[in-house]
Motif scaffolding. Structure first.
Motif, PDB file in Angstrom:
ATOM      1  N   UNK A  43       2.747   5.851   8.524  1.00 57.75           N
ATOM      2  CA  UNK A  43       1.503   6.183   9.232  1.00 57.75           C
ATOM      3  C   UNK A  43       0.492   6.822   8.287  1.00 57.75           C
ATOM      4  N   UNK A  44       0.980   7.678   7.412  1.00 54.20           N
ATOM      5  CA  UNK A  44       0.093   8.334   6.458  1.00 54.20           C
ATOM      6  C   UNK A  44      -0.590   7.305   5.565  1.00 54.20           C
ATOM      7  N   UNK A  45       0.155   6.320   5.081  1.00 50.42           N
ATOM      8  CA  UNK A  45      -0.443   5.287   4.232  1.00 50.42           C
ATOM      9  C   UNK A  45      -1.452   4.461   5.025  1.00 50.42           C
ATOM     10  N   UNK A  46      -1.125   4.154   6.274  1.00 48.76           N
ATOM     11  CA  UNK A  46      -2.055   3.404   7.127  1.00 48.76           C
ATOM     12  C   UNK A  46      -3.359   4.183   7.297  1.00 48.76           C
ATOM     13  N   UNK A  47      -3.268   5.494   7.511  1.00 46.53           N
ATOM     14  CA  UNK A  47      -4.446   6.340   7.704  1.00 46.53           C
ATOM     15  C   UNK A  47      -5.254   6.425   6.405  1.00 46.53           C
TER      16      UNK A  47
END
Length: 187
Positions: A43-47
């Motif tokens: 999720x962090x990479x997506x954000x």
């Protein structure tokens, strides 16, 4: 990790009123970082990807798309301060001061008042407060950002110091009298 040049470019885009080279953390021995360790890696990479898309859109002058990408990043990880700070910059550029202030408040609260995002959010909120003639509140934000390492904030603390302003005014008068003694005699 972004290079110093990349950070300087982003700083110039999102903080156009700050002096060149005032990238929070570069003036410190240890660079300010945000603690993203509590977030799921995927999720962090997506954000982060959404935020980079937002930055790219802002660089191209497409503020509606930038706002949309930053909002998507916030919807994905609403507890991460960076998305609110980025969206605040876009809202500020769109002259949505109220929305920008709301996002900056949230970014500062989520960051716990520490790290790169807090530093940037404090400087931006200080600038907006200064534009609203709320110099005491602006000075408080600049003081907090200065402690976190912003050279620009340090300069603003000096500018907003009423004693420094009085001294600068008196010094200017003395210098003007020394430069133009005949003008000061006729007054």
């Amino acid at each position: 990790m972004a290079s110093a040049h990349d950070r300087a470019v982003l700083q110039a885009i999102f903080n156009p009123t700050s002096p060149s080279g005032d990238v929070p953390g570069l003036n410190q021995e240890e660079e300010l970082i945000d603690d993203d360790s509590g977030f799921e890696v995927g999720l962090l990479q997506q954000v982060k990807d959404l935020e980079m898309e937002g930055v790219t859109a802002a660089e191209a002058g497409d503020l509606p798309t930038a706002l949309e990408r930053f909002s998507q990043a916030i919807d994905t990880l609403p507890q991460r301060a960076s998305g609110y700070n980025n969206r605040a910059q876009t809202r500020r550029l769109q002259e949505d001061t109220e929305g920008a202030l709301e996002d900056l408040e949230r970014a500062i609260a989520l960051s716990g008042g520490v790290g790169r995002t807090a530093c940037q959010a404090l400087v931006q909120r200080g600038l907006l407060l200064r534009l609203a003639c709320q110099d005491d509140k602006a000075r408080e934000d600049f003081e907090r950002a200065a402690v976190l390492g912003s050279e620009f904030a340090r300069q603003q603390v000096v500018v907003l110091n009423p004693y420094a302003a009085l001294c600068n005014r008196m010094l200017t008068e003395v210098i003007n009298k020394l430069r133009n003694p005949e003008v000061s005699e006729t007054q």
